[in-house]
Design an enzyme around this catalytic site. Structure first.
Site, PDB file in Angstrom:
ATOM      1  CD  GLU A 161      -2.830  -1.449   2.270  1.00  0.00           C
ATOM      2  OE1 GLU A 161      -2.836  -0.607   3.162  1.00  0.00           O
ATOM      3  OE2 GLU A 161      -3.544  -2.466   2.284  1.00  0.00           O
ATOM      4  CG  ASN A 202      -0.476  -6.954  -1.766  1.00  0.00           C
ATOM      5  OD1 ASN A 202      -1.016  -7.536  -2.713  1.00  0.00           O
ATOM      6  ND2 ASN A 202      -0.971  -6.968  -0.540  1.00  0.00           N
ATOM      7  CG  HIS A 238      -9.714  -5.880   0.084  1.00  0.00           C
ATOM      8  ND1 HIS A 238     -10.016  -7.052   0.753  1.00  0.00           N
ATOM      9  CD2 HIS A 238      -8.411  -5.619   0.346  1.00  0.00           C
ATOM     10  CE1 HIS A 238      -8.926  -7.474   1.394  1.00  0.00           C
ATOM     11  NE2 HIS A 238      -7.937  -6.639   1.161  1.00  0.00           N
ATOM     12  CD  GLU A 267      -4.532  -8.051   1.157  1.00  0.00           C
ATOM     13  OE1 GLU A 267      -5.431  -7.368   1.714  1.00  0.00           O
ATOM     14  OE2 GLU A 267      -3.323  -7.803   1.314  1.00  0.00           O
ATOM     15  CG  ASP A 269     -12.588  -9.159   0.930  1.00  0.00           C
ATOM     16  OD1 ASP A 269     -12.419  -8.168   0.195  1.00  0.00           O
ATOM     17  OD2 ASP A 269     -12.180  -9.195   2.108  1.00  0.00           O
TER      18      ASP A 269
HETATM   19  O1  G3I Z   1      -3.869  -7.981  18.521  1.00  0.00           O
HETATM   20  C1  G3I Z   1      -5.028  -7.331  19.064  1.00  0.00           C
HETATM   21  C2  G3I Z   1      -5.536  -8.080  20.248  1.00  0.00           C
HETATM   22  O2  G3I Z   1      -4.579  -8.064  21.265  1.00  0.00           O
HETATM   23  C3  G3I Z   1      -6.859  -7.442  20.708  1.00  0.00           C
HETATM   24  O3  G3I Z   1      -7.416  -8.225  21.735  1.00  0.00           O
HETATM   25  C4  G3I Z   1      -7.838  -7.391  19.547  1.00  0.00           C
HETATM   26  C5  G3I Z   1      -9.132  -6.671  19.926  1.00  0.00           C
HETATM   27  O4  G3I Z   1      -9.753  -6.088  18.789  1.00  0.00           O
HETATM   28  O5  G3I Z   1      -7.257  -6.673  18.487  1.00  0.00           O
HETATM   29  C6  G3I Z   1      -6.097  -7.298  18.005  1.00  0.00           C
HETATM   30  O6  G3I Z   1      -5.612  -6.566  16.912  1.00  0.00           O
HETATM   31  C7  G3I Z   1      -6.346  -6.712  15.717  1.00  0.00           C
HETATM   32  C8  G3I Z   1      -5.424  -7.322  14.662  1.00  0.00           C
HETATM   33  O7  G3I Z   1      -6.084  -7.370  13.409  1.00  0.00           O
HETATM   34  C9  G3I Z   1      -5.001  -8.744  15.028  1.00  0.00           C
HETATM   35  O8  G3I Z   1      -6.111  -9.583  15.150  1.00  0.00           O
HETATM   36  C10 G3I Z   1      -6.809  -5.337  15.266  1.00  0.00           C
HETATM   37  O9  G3I Z   1      -7.764  -4.839  16.169  1.00  0.00           O
HETATM   38  C11 G3I Z   1      -7.411  -5.423  13.880  1.00  0.00           C
HETATM   39  O10 G3I Z   1      -7.672  -4.100  13.399  1.00  0.00           O
HETATM   40  C12 G3I Z   1      -6.436  -6.080  12.926  1.00  0.00           C
HETATM   41  O11 G3I Z   1      -7.078  -6.176  11.672  1.00  0.00           O
HETATM   42  C13 G3I Z   1      -6.262  -6.603  10.584  1.00  0.00           C
HETATM   43  C14 G3I Z   1      -6.073  -5.473   9.581  1.00  0.00           C
HETATM   44  O12 G3I Z   1      -5.337  -5.949   8.478  1.00  0.00           O
HETATM   45  C15 G3I Z   1      -5.343  -4.275  10.154  1.00  0.00           C
HETATM   46  O13 G3I Z   1      -5.290  -3.270   9.188  1.00  0.00           O
HETATM   47  C16 G3I Z   1      -6.974  -7.753   9.916  1.00  0.00           C
HETATM   48  O14 G3I Z   1      -7.051  -8.853  10.822  1.00  0.00           O
HETATM   49  C17 G3I Z   1      -6.221  -8.161   8.648  1.00  0.00           C
HETATM   50  O15 G3I Z   1      -6.979  -9.112   7.964  1.00  0.00           O
HETATM   51  C18 G3I Z   1      -6.059  -6.925   7.785  1.00  0.00           C
HETATM   52  O16 G3I Z   1      -5.397  -7.267   6.618  1.00  0.00           O
HETATM   53  C19 G3I Z   1      -5.157  -6.203   5.680  1.00  0.00           C
HETATM   54  C20 G3I Z   1      -3.907  -6.567   4.911  1.00  0.00           C
HETATM   55  O17 G3I Z   1      -2.851  -6.766   5.807  1.00  0.00           O
HETATM   56  C21 G3I Z   1      -3.554  -5.484   3.901  1.00  0.00           C
HETATM   57  N1  G3I Z   1      -4.664  -5.189   3.046  1.00  0.00           N
HETATM   58  C22 G3I Z   1      -5.909  -4.879   3.706  1.00  0.00           C
HETATM   59  C23 G3I Z   1      -6.293  -6.010   4.658  1.00  0.00           C
HETATM   60  C24 G3I Z   1      -7.643  -5.718   5.305  1.00  0.00           C
HETATM   61  O18 G3I Z   1      -7.580  -4.622   6.140  1.00  0.00           O
END
Ligand code: G3I
Length: 347
Positions: A161, A202, A238, A267, A269
């Protein structure tokens, strides 16, 4: 098994074979319907899914993850906050779990991601860096992580990004401190650390032609001309029903092939405003069909990854309230019309 029982089992198998009844794992493999990965492989492509560590305790989930797909991507486990939570202190627990799972299931890994503006640890974002100091930090991170997974992963999303939607560089910590050259540096350092991994840039919203996709095209062309080790462009894909299907995707993938690059849908969806109706799920299925056909039509589009395969673990509802139902399996892990559409497109 005692010898007599072993002999009896052998006799029984011989009788069954003589009677035309197939036995053993080969027969089971023959009886089951081909998976998405099997179908994609017939086209020389892979079919993958993202996954995330907390989900791996769900055995119904891991059963499908381990059987339908031949490529997996860690949704979070290889990001900077997870792998270098304190400066110089590396933690491979989450990433290794995914790599080990892939090995057990004879899958490959698209590793994600080394350089991003998001999900960085506090020690990195809370400090003012000089360019020299930040370059050293970036180089050490890339070198250490890529070396750790050397020989274990198919590809790396090296930079994620890097551009805004209007095609200008994103004003990330990396760009602001190091200038645009951080992208070529990152690719070179990753290549030094694992010469066999396929190295990608990416991004999202680059499926259709437009300013952002044009920015990648111009950058990729320059990087190739300068001999920078760039192997592919990842189109996150996406999509959202309310914004329309990116009809220029096939031509867009093709022009990157023309630069000698691989492409991949990394990715995928297709989200929608909830509640989902049958008509919306049918339209979604058609979009999955079309994006699969687009990839198959472009010689160097090497594969498709969905950003997890089930609505149960999709990132969408957490980020877009009121939207979801984006994936080919529903929250109960039942296949949706989109799954059938993928099968048909690959068949
Ligand atoms: O690690 C904490 C945990 O300790 C806490 O209890 C929990 C409560 O919400 O949050 C956890 O962190 C989360 C993290 O994923 C790990 O699970 C964050 O809140 C959450 O925002 C984060 O989301 C990820 C996101 O990237 C962040 O931008 C998604 O799972 C992940 O699928 C997503 O993936 C991204 C790609 O890397 C890049 N392209 C877009 C894609 C979708 O956003």
């Amino acid at each position: 098994m005692p010898k007599t029982r072993l002999r009896l089992a052998g006799v029984l198998a011989a009788v069954l074979v003589a009677a035309g009844v197939a036995t053993g794992p080969a027969a089971q493999a023959h009886d089951r319907q081909p998976t998405l990965a099997d179908l994609a492989r017939r086209h020389g492509r892979y079919f993958g899914s993202a996954t995330d560590n907390p989900e791996l305790t769900d055995s119904a989930y891991t059963k499908i993850l381990g059987s339908e797909f031949d490529m997996i991507t860690p949704g979070n486990g290889m990001k900077w906050y997870a792998t270098e939570p304190r400066q110089g202190v590396f933690d491979w627990t989450a990433g290794d779990q995914i790599v080990n799972l892939a090995r057990e299931n004879h899958q490959q890994v698209r590793a994600h991601t080394l350089v991003w503006h998001s999900q960085l640890p506090d020690w990195l974002t809370s400090k003012q860096w000089t360019a020299d100091a930040l370059r050293a930090v970036l180089r050490q991170h890339i070198t250490t992580e890529v070396r750790h997974y050397r020989g274990e992963v198919y590809s790396w999303d090296v930079v994620n990004e890097a551009f805004n939607d209007d095609g200008t560089y994103r004003e990330s910590l990396w760009y602001k401190t190091l200038g645009p050259g951080y992208i070529a540096d990152a690719l070179r350092w990753a290549h030094e650390a694992d010469p066999h991994a396929r190295l990608y840039l990416n991004d999202y919203n680059i499926e259709a032609t437009g300013p952002k996709s044009d920015a990648y095209y111009a950058l990729a062309k320059n990087l190739r001309a300068e001999g920078v080790p760039l192997d592919g462009i990842g189109f996150q894909t996406h999509l959202a029903l309310q914004y329309g299907y990116p009809t220029t995707i096939e031509g867009n993938l093709s022009r990157f092939s023309g630069l000698g690059l691989d492409t991949a849908l990394t990715e995928a969806d297709v989200r929608m405003r909830l509640p989902a109706t049958d008509a919306m799920l049918a339209e979604q299925a058609d979009w999955y069909r079309q994006l699969t056909q687009a990839c198959l039509a472009v010689r160097r589009c090497v594969g498709i990854t969905v950003w997890d395969y089930t609505d149960k673990y999709s990132w969408i509802p957490g980020v877009f309230p009121g939207e979801g139902a984006a994936l080919p399996w529903d929250e109960q892990l039942n296949p949706k019309p989109a799954y059938q559409a993928l099968r048909e497109a690959l068949s």
